[in-house]
Design a protein around this motif. Structure first.
Motif, PDB file in Angstrom:
ATOM      1  N   LEU A   6      10.122  -7.664  -1.457  1.00  0.00           N
ATOM      2  CA  LEU A   6      10.874  -9.079  -1.278  1.00  0.00           C
ATOM      3  C   LEU A   6       9.587  -9.826  -0.580  1.00  0.00           C
ATOM      4  O   LEU A   6       9.606 -10.954  -0.924  1.00  0.00           O
ATOM      5  N   ILE A   7       8.703  -9.395   0.084  1.00  0.00           N
ATOM      6  CA  ILE A   7       7.885 -10.239   0.861  1.00  0.00           C
ATOM      7  C   ILE A   7       7.010 -11.003  -0.230  1.00  0.00           C
ATOM      8  O   ILE A   7       6.613 -12.219  -0.652  1.00  0.00           O
ATOM      9  N   ALA A   8       6.529 -10.101  -1.396  1.00  0.00           N
ATOM     10  CA  ALA A   8       5.697 -10.890  -2.639  1.00  0.00           C
ATOM     11  C   ALA A   8       6.664 -11.673  -3.230  1.00  0.00           C
ATOM     12  O   ALA A   8       6.031 -12.728  -3.627  1.00  0.00           O
ATOM     13  N   LEU A   9       7.993 -11.389  -3.515  1.00  0.00           N
ATOM     14  CA  LEU A   9       8.708 -12.316  -4.417  1.00  0.00           C
ATOM     15  C   LEU A   9       8.806 -13.737  -3.435  1.00  0.00           C
ATOM     16  O   LEU A   9       8.743 -14.843  -3.896  1.00  0.00           O
ATOM     17  N   VAL A  10       9.150 -13.837  -2.171  1.00  0.00           N
ATOM     18  CA  VAL A  10       9.322 -14.949  -1.372  1.00  0.00           C
ATOM     19  C   VAL A  10       7.802 -15.615  -1.418  1.00  0.00           C
ATOM     20  O   VAL A  10       7.874 -16.790  -1.577  1.00  0.00           O
ATOM     21  N   ASN A  11       6.678 -14.937  -1.190  1.00  0.00           N
ATOM     22  CA  ASN A  11       5.666 -15.623  -1.192  1.00  0.00           C
ATOM     23  C   ASN A  11       5.260 -16.049  -2.826  1.00  0.00           C
ATOM     24  O   ASN A  11       4.468 -17.209  -2.803  1.00  0.00           O
ATOM     25  N   GLY A  12       5.770 -15.393  -3.950  1.00  0.00           N
ATOM     26  CA  GLY A  12       5.434 -15.929  -4.980  1.00  0.00           C
ATOM     27  C   GLY A  12       6.145 -17.100  -5.356  1.00  0.00           C
ATOM     28  O   GLY A  12       5.715 -17.844  -6.639  1.00  0.00           O
ATOM     29  N   GLY A  13       7.206 -17.629  -4.776  1.00  0.00           N
ATOM     30  CA  GLY A  13       7.671 -18.629  -5.105  1.00  0.00           C
ATOM     31  C   GLY A  13       8.203 -19.010  -6.360  1.00  0.00           C
ATOM     32  O   GLY A  13       8.759 -17.907  -7.154  1.00  0.00           O
ATOM     33  N   ASP A  14       8.343 -19.934  -7.014  1.00  0.00           N
ATOM     34  CA  ASP A  14       8.664 -20.429  -8.274  1.00  0.00           C
ATOM     35  C   ASP A  14       7.846 -19.651  -9.397  1.00  0.00           C
ATOM     36  O   ASP A  14       8.351 -19.541 -10.362  1.00  0.00           O
ATOM     37  N   ARG A  15       6.716 -19.400  -8.986  1.00  0.00           N
ATOM     38  CA  ARG A  15       5.786 -18.789 -10.159  1.00  0.00           C
ATOM     39  C   ARG A  15       6.213 -17.400 -10.366  1.00  0.00           C
ATOM     40  O   ARG A  15       5.762 -16.874 -11.328  1.00  0.00           O
ATOM     41  N   GLY A  16       6.791 -16.757  -9.383  1.00  0.00           N
ATOM     42  CA  GLY A  16       7.099 -15.177  -9.452  1.00  0.00           C
ATOM     43  C   GLY A  16       5.987 -14.345  -9.182  1.00  0.00           C
ATOM     44  O   GLY A  16       4.946 -14.693  -8.791  1.00  0.00           O
ATOM     45  N   VAL A  17       6.295 -13.011  -9.514  1.00  0.00           N
ATOM     46  CA  VAL A  17       5.279 -12.094  -9.469  1.00  0.00           C
ATOM     47  C   VAL A  17       5.342 -11.262 -10.462  1.00  0.00           C
ATOM     48  O   VAL A  17       6.384 -10.642 -11.129  1.00  0.00           O
ATOM     49  N   THR A  18       4.241 -10.614 -11.151  1.00  0.00           N
ATOM     50  CA  THR A  18       4.115  -9.608 -12.195  1.00  0.00           C
ATOM     51  C   THR A  18       3.797  -8.307 -11.431  1.00  0.00           C
ATOM     52  O   THR A  18       3.110  -8.244 -10.468  1.00  0.00           O
ATOM     53  N   ALA A  19       4.090  -7.263 -12.058  1.00  0.00           N
ATOM     54  CA  ALA A  19       3.557  -5.735 -11.568  1.00  0.00           C
ATOM     55  C   ALA A  19       2.131  -5.783 -11.439  1.00  0.00           C
ATOM     56  O   ALA A  19       1.384  -5.049 -10.478  1.00  0.00           O
ATOM     57  N   LEU A  20       1.384  -6.264 -12.397  1.00  0.00           N
ATOM     58  CA  LEU A  20      -0.082  -6.493 -12.165  1.00  0.00           C
ATOM     59  C   LEU A  20      -0.650  -6.706 -10.929  1.00  0.00           C
ATOM     60  O   LEU A  20      -1.441  -6.489 -10.284  1.00  0.00           O
ATOM     61  N   GLU A  21       0.073  -8.188 -10.675  1.00  0.00           N
ATOM     62  CA  GLU A  21      -0.301  -8.661  -9.478  1.00  0.00           C
ATOM     63  C   GLU A  21       0.052  -7.956  -8.102  1.00  0.00           C
ATOM     64  O   GLU A  21      -0.966  -8.378  -7.111  1.00  0.00           O
ATOM     65  N   VAL A  22       0.738  -7.020  -8.162  1.00  0.00           N
ATOM     66  CA  VAL A  22       0.868  -6.203  -6.901  1.00  0.00           C
ATOM     67  C   VAL A  22       0.577  -4.596  -7.258  1.00  0.00           C
ATOM     68  O   VAL A  22       1.053  -3.835  -6.586  1.00  0.00           O
ATOM     69  N   ALA A  23      -0.350  -4.472  -8.198  1.00  0.00           N
ATOM     70  CA  ALA A  23      -0.638  -3.040  -8.848  1.00  0.00           C
ATOM     71  C   ALA A  23      -1.112  -2.216  -7.837  1.00  0.00           C
ATOM     72  O   ALA A  23      -1.107  -0.989  -7.804  1.00  0.00           O
ATOM     73  N   THR A  24      -1.912  -2.740  -6.586  1.00  0.00           N
ATOM     74  CA  THR A  24      -2.551  -1.899  -5.640  1.00  0.00           C
ATOM     75  C   THR A  24      -1.585  -1.410  -4.884  1.00  0.00           C
ATOM     76  O   THR A  24      -1.983   0.134  -4.347  1.00  0.00           O
ATOM     77  N   TRP A  25      -0.366  -1.530  -4.620  1.00  0.00           N
ATOM     78  CA  TRP A  25       0.894  -0.923  -3.946  1.00  0.00           C
ATOM     79  C   TRP A  25       1.987  -0.531  -4.656  1.00  0.00           C
ATOM     80  O   TRP A  25       2.852   0.251  -4.222  1.00  0.00           O
ATOM     81  N   ALA A  26       2.448  -1.352  -5.538  1.00  0.00           N
ATOM     82  CA  ALA A  26       3.690  -1.183  -6.322  1.00  0.00           C
ATOM     83  C   ALA A  26       3.613  -0.757  -7.545  1.00  0.00           C
ATOM     84  O   ALA A  26       3.504  -1.229  -8.750  1.00  0.00           O
ATOM     85  N   PHE A  27       3.678   0.623  -7.623  1.00  0.00           N
ATOM     86  CA  PHE A  27       3.695   1.210  -8.673  1.00  0.00           C
ATOM     87  C   PHE A  27       5.111   1.213  -9.438  1.00  0.00           C
ATOM     88  O   PHE A  27       5.028   1.394 -10.846  1.00  0.00           O
ATOM     89  N   ARG A  28       6.075   0.870  -8.884  1.00  0.00           N
ATOM     90  CA  ARG A  28       7.528   0.617  -9.668  1.00  0.00           C
ATOM     91  C   ARG A  28       8.006  -0.456  -9.266  1.00  0.00           C
ATOM     92  O   ARG A  28       9.254  -0.707  -8.660  1.00  0.00           O
TER      93      ARG A  28
END
Length: 104
Positions: free
Chosen positions: A30-52
């Motif tokens: 949720l924090i990543a999505l809020v910070n990602g804003g209109d650009r959004g987030v991919t799994a690769l961008e959060v791969a250090t902690w979000a395996f799923r």
């Protein structure tokens, strides 16, 4: 024993502000999505902690009623999803027991 990340947030919907609480990896998502804003987030961008990451987004959709758009982005060798939070959300409070333990 370490605790889990704890986030208090508010989903802003037409005519209604709906508070909710999220814990653990879903809270990080949720924090990543809020910070990602209109650009959004991919799994690769959060791969250090979000395996799923897609599973955490699914949880936010189904359990917490948030609108999250998944766009398909092509790249050589396949595609990946970019997740964009469409429901306006304000994060009111974050408690991270792991960080608190390091500071102590």
């Amino acid at each position: 024993m370490t605790g889990r990340l704890y986030v208090e947030a508010v989903a802003h919907e037409p005519g209604l502000d709906r508070p909710f609480v999220v814990r653990g990896q879903t809270a990080k998502a949720l924090i990543a999505l809020v910070n990602g804003g209109d650009r959004g987030v991919t799994a690769l961008e959060v791969a250090t902690w979000a395996f799923r990451f897609a599973a955490y987004c699914h949880d936010l959709r189904t359990r917490y009623g948030l609108a999250i758009r998944t766009e398909r982005e092509e790249h050589p060798g396949g595609w990946h999803g970019r997740h964009v939070l469409e429901t306006p959300v304000t994060i009111r409070f974050v408690a991270d027991p792991e960080q608190e333990a390091v500071a102590a």
